[in-house]
Design a protein around this motif. Structure first.
Motif, PDB file in Angstrom:
ATOM      1  N   GLU A 205       0.815  -1.214   0.000  1.00 26.23           N
ATOM      2  CA  GLU A 205       0.000   0.000   0.000  1.00 26.23           C
ATOM      3  C   GLU A 205       0.849   1.264   0.000  1.00 26.23           C
ATOM      4  OE1 GLU A 205      -2.721  -0.065   3.262  1.00 26.23           O
ATOM      5  OE2 GLU A 205      -3.688  -1.955   2.627  1.00 26.23           O
ATOM      6  N   GLU A 206       2.082   1.194   0.550  1.00 25.73           N
ATOM      7  CA  GLU A 206       2.877   2.411   0.652  1.00 25.73           C
ATOM      8  C   GLU A 206       4.368   2.113   0.649  1.00 25.73           C
ATOM      9  OE1 GLU A 206       1.381   3.961   4.377  1.00 25.73           O
ATOM     10  OE2 GLU A 206       3.162   3.247   5.449  1.00 25.73           O
ATOM     11  N   LEU A 207       5.130   3.083   0.176  1.00 24.04           N
ATOM     12  CA  LEU A 207       6.582   3.092   0.292  1.00 24.04           C
ATOM     13  C   LEU A 207       6.976   4.336   1.058  1.00 24.04           C
ATOM     14  CD1 LEU A 207       7.988   1.936  -3.175  1.00 24.04           C
ATOM     15  CD2 LEU A 207       7.672   0.588  -1.089  1.00 24.04           C
ATOM     16  N   ASP A 208       7.863   4.161   2.029  1.00 27.11           N
ATOM     17  CA  ASP A 208       8.299   5.244   2.913  1.00 27.11           C
ATOM     18  C   ASP A 208       9.763   5.542   2.616  1.00 27.11           C
ATOM     19  OD1 ASP A 208       9.060   6.855   5.064  1.00 27.11           O
ATOM     20  OD2 ASP A 208       7.703   5.845   6.455  1.00 27.11           O
ATOM     21  N   VAL A 209      10.012   6.710   2.038  1.00 27.38           N
ATOM     22  CA  VAL A 209      11.379   7.084   1.662  1.00 27.38           C
ATOM     23  C   VAL A 209      12.212   7.504   2.865  1.00 27.38           C
ATOM     24  CG1 VAL A 209      10.927   9.531   1.199  1.00 27.38           C
ATOM     25  CG2 VAL A 209      12.659   8.320  -0.144  1.00 27.38           C
ATOM     26  N   GLY A 210      11.577   7.560   4.053  1.00 29.87           N
ATOM     27  CA  GLY A 210      12.317   7.867   5.272  1.00 29.87           C
ATOM     28  C   GLY A 210      12.721   9.324   5.367  1.00 29.87           C
ATOM     29  N   GLY A 211      13.755   9.549   6.174  1.00 31.76           N
ATOM     30  CA  GLY A 211      14.225  10.908   6.410  1.00 31.76           C
ATOM     31  C   GLY A 211      15.701  11.034   6.130  1.00 31.76           C
ATOM     32  N   ARG A 247      -3.021   3.183  -6.897  1.00 31.61           N
ATOM     33  CA  ARG A 247      -2.119   4.206  -6.386  1.00 31.61           C
ATOM     34  C   ARG A 247      -1.436   3.693  -5.118  1.00 31.61           C
ATOM     35  NH1 ARG A 247      -0.708   7.546 -10.098  1.00 31.61           N
ATOM     36  NH2 ARG A 247      -0.150   9.165  -8.572  1.00 31.61           N
ATOM     37  N   ILE A 248      -0.107   3.722  -5.122  1.00 33.96           N
ATOM     38  CA  ILE A 248       0.677   3.365  -3.945  1.00 33.96           C
ATOM     39  C   ILE A 248       1.054   4.667  -3.230  1.00 33.96           C
ATOM     40  CG2 ILE A 248       2.762   2.230  -3.103  1.00 33.96           C
ATOM     41  CD1 ILE A 248       0.699   0.347  -4.415  1.00 33.96           C
ATOM     42  N   ARG A 249       0.801   4.703  -1.943  1.00 34.03           N
ATOM     43  CA  ARG A 249       1.064   5.918  -1.169  1.00 34.03           C
ATOM     44  C   ARG A 249       2.564   6.113  -0.949  1.00 34.03           C
ATOM     45  NH1 ARG A 249      -1.938   9.199   1.828  1.00 34.03           N
ATOM     46  NH2 ARG A 249      -3.726   7.833   1.469  1.00 34.03           N
ATOM     47  N   LEU A 250       3.006   7.362  -1.055  1.00 32.01           N
ATOM     48  CA  LEU A 250       4.377   7.755  -0.736  1.00 32.01           C
ATOM     49  C   LEU A 250       4.378   8.412   0.635  1.00 32.01           C
ATOM     50  CD1 LEU A 250       7.376   8.302  -1.515  1.00 32.01           C
ATOM     51  CD2 LEU A 250       6.581  10.456  -2.521  1.00 32.01           C
ATOM     52  N   VAL A 251       5.289   7.980   1.489  1.00 30.50           N
ATOM     53  CA  VAL A 251       5.458   8.579   2.815  1.00 30.50           C
ATOM     54  C   VAL A 251       6.872   9.159   2.882  1.00 30.50           C
ATOM     55  CG1 VAL A 251       5.429   8.212   5.315  1.00 30.50           C
ATOM     56  CG2 VAL A 251       3.871   6.908   3.832  1.00 30.50           C
ATOM     57  N   VAL A 252       6.980  10.387   3.392  1.00 28.21           N
ATOM     58  CA  VAL A 252       8.263  11.085   3.480  1.00 28.21           C
ATOM     59  C   VAL A 252       8.390  11.659   4.888  1.00 28.21           C
ATOM     60  CG1 VAL A 252       9.796  12.705   2.303  1.00 28.21           C
ATOM     61  CG2 VAL A 252       7.824  11.784   1.077  1.00 28.21           C
ATOM     62  N   GLU A 253       9.612  11.567   5.465  1.00 28.59           N
ATOM     63  CA  GLU A 253       9.795  11.905   6.878  1.00 28.59           C
ATOM     64  C   GLU A 253      10.857  12.987   7.083  1.00 28.59           C
ATOM     65  OE1 GLU A 253       8.728   7.311   8.177  1.00 28.59           O
ATOM     66  OE2 GLU A 253      10.792   8.041   8.309  1.00 28.59           O
ATOM     67  N   PRO A 254      10.573  14.223   6.692  1.00 30.81           N
ATOM     68  CA  PRO A 254      11.558  15.293   6.895  1.00 30.81           C
ATOM     69  C   PRO A 254      11.684  15.667   8.357  1.00 30.81           C
ATOM     70  CG  PRO A 254       9.488  16.223   6.146  1.00 30.81           C
ATOM     71  CD  PRO A 254       9.328  14.716   6.099  1.00 30.81           C
ATOM     72  N   GLY A 255      12.882  15.964   8.786  1.00 31.88           N
ATOM     73  CA  GLY A 255      13.113  16.419  10.157  1.00 31.88           C
ATOM     74  C   GLY A 255      14.035  17.613  10.167  1.00 31.88           C
ATOM     75  N   ARG A 256      15.332  17.334  10.141  1.00 27.93           N
ATOM     76  CA  ARG A 256      16.359  18.375  10.199  1.00 27.93           C
ATOM     77  C   ARG A 256      16.112  19.477   9.160  1.00 27.93           C
ATOM     78  NH1 ARG A 256      22.022  17.388  11.431  1.00 27.93           N
ATOM     79  NH2 ARG A 256      21.522  15.172  11.296  1.00 27.93           N
ATOM     80  N   ILE A 257      15.727  19.089   7.949  1.00 33.97           N
ATOM     81  CA  ILE A 257      15.593  20.049   6.859  1.00 33.97           C
ATOM     82  C   ILE A 257      14.473  21.062   7.122  1.00 33.97           C
ATOM     83  CG2 ILE A 257      13.951  18.752   5.430  1.00 33.97           C
ATOM     84  CD1 ILE A 257      15.790  19.478   3.015  1.00 33.97           C
ATOM     85  N   LEU A 258      13.550  20.739   8.032  1.00 32.38           N
ATOM     86  CA  LEU A 258      12.460  21.654   8.356  1.00 32.38           C
ATOM     87  C   LEU A 258      12.807  22.634   9.464  1.00 32.38           C
ATOM     88  CD1 LEU A 258       9.360  19.264   8.307  1.00 32.38           C
ATOM     89  CD2 LEU A 258      10.351  20.589   6.425  1.00 32.38           C
TER      90      LEU A 258
END
Length: 395
Positions: A205-211, A247-258
């Motif tokens: 269902e989803e791919l998580d590109v991480g942070g 549709r496969i969901r994309l998950v993105v995990e920004p931290g430092r860059i924010l």
């Protein structure tokens, strides 16, 4: 470089009001960073989850959540901080490692979705949540680059067998390309390995590109090519969704860059020494209050907030207020003439600054203030000596 908050005048007022040292965050810079980041990924559906590990300041967490961000947690404490800030459980994704029974029970009892780190952890999950759904953290490094994080792609058939036996659906994969990564090639190589491995998951269902999205701490360093990365990830996600027929969901995990560039640590000059062709600026904080080379990242820009003249051609070290031999907040700076009472700002400390501060060297931690629409908001009080011993008990 853009104009930084706080300015010299405002910094002086903040220190007068809240004391020094003082963490200060510019909320508008966080807003702008989030909007720029989200705009870089032209794909739908996409979820952005702020990596709270780098800064759990409640005001900033609520700000990012109001902009549409969920939370990425990698410890139960991360999840607790997010829930305490008012982020609902369904907007938290947990990608942890080596969770014991108490950790798993805490996360599952609150309805937070999981990415698991090993086949062993999948067995633990299946025993507690038969018929559930879960993701896996995938090892995305080549064999020549050892990495403790994640399930090896070769282990996925075993993981699928464990899941089927318990009626568990493996619905996603999560990757981690490394901290403060500014390499477009590294991100894409890891992402392509994850896309390839996802072919084994029928319930994807989803791919998580991480942070790990990095920032340039030094002048002259190139930033991450974020728009290019976002377009290339989106292109690969479109192809994957087409091949899957959904549709496969994309998950993105920004931290430092924010949040990194939104934070400054204001410090006061206590003493100035010159000897042997070198200058030592003593200030009223310590490495225990901020991330430096011996802990996490080797450099922060230092700015004199009221310079009297141009920087001196004199190597300058900014020194903390303990006798620890590595108590340096900056080395080999070029700063103008300075005197006791002057204010300096360590820039780019919004990520892993206060978050990694500690009671090492027994200096209480600073206060935190957020600048928001012309107002300054105290979000964390300054610690006292009593806080250094608050958890100790008499036998």
């Amino acid at each position: 470089m853009s104009v930084r908050e706080p300015s010299a005048e405002r910094a002086a007022l903040l220190v007068e009001r809240y004391g020094s040292p003082l963490y200060v965050y510019d909320a508008e810079r966080v807003r702008a960073a989030y909007r720029d980041f989200a705009a870089a990924f032209p794909y739908a559906p996409v979820d952005f989850h702020y990596a709270i590990v780098c800064n759990k300041n409640r005001h900033l967490v609520r700000l990012l959540h109001s902009l549409g961000a969920g939370i990425h947690a990698n410890t139960p404490g991360d999840a607790f901080a997010a829930l305490s800030a008012g982020v609902p459980a369904h907007r938290i994704v947990y990608s942890g490692t080596n969770l014991d029974a108490a950790d798993l029970d805490y996360i599952l009892s609150r309805g937070i979705r999981l990415n698991l780190d090993s086949v062993d952890q999948l067995r633990d999950f299946a025993a507690r949540s038969p018929g559930g759904a879960v993701g896996l953290r995938l090892l995305v490094d080549e064999p020549s680059r050892p990495n403790r994080i994640g399930v090896d792609p070769a282990e996925l058939p075993e993981a699928l067998a464990i899941a089927r036996a318990a009626g568990v659906r493996l619905i996603g994969l999560h990757m981690y390309a490394g901290t403060n990564n500014r390499s477009l090639e590294r991100f894409l190589a890891c992402f392509e390995r994850m896309v390839a491995a996802s072919a084994l998951l029928p319930d994807l269902e989803e791919l998580d590109v991480g942070g790990g999205f990095g920032v340039p701490y030094r002048d002259g360093q190139e930033p991450l090519e974020l728009p290019t990365l976002g377009r290339e990830v989106a292109r690969r996600m479109e192809a994957l969704s087409t091949s899957r027929g959904r549709r496969i969901r994309l998950v993105v995990e920004p931290g430092r860059i924010l949040v990194a560039e939104a934070g400054s640590l204001l410090v006061k000059v206590i003493s100035v020494k010159e000897r042997g062709g070198r200058r030592y600026i003593g200030v009223d904080t310590t490495v225990g209050n901020v991330v430096v080379e011996s802990v996490y990242y080797p450099h922060h820009r230092v700015e004199a907030l009221s310079p009297r003249s141009a920087p001196l051609e004199l190597p300058t070290d900014v020194c903390g207020n303990t006798t620890h031999s590595r108590d340096f907040l900056a080395r080999d700076c070029r700063l103008p003439p300075l005197a006791p009472g002057d204010l300096l700002a360590l820039r780019d400390v919004g990520a892993y600054g206060y978050a990694m501060s500690s009671h090492f060297l027994n200096r209480p931690r600073p206060a935190e203030v957020v600048l928001e629409q012309g107002q300054d908001i105290l979000t964390t009080r300054r610690e006292t000596f009593a806080d250094l011993l608050a958890t100790q008990v008499d036998a």
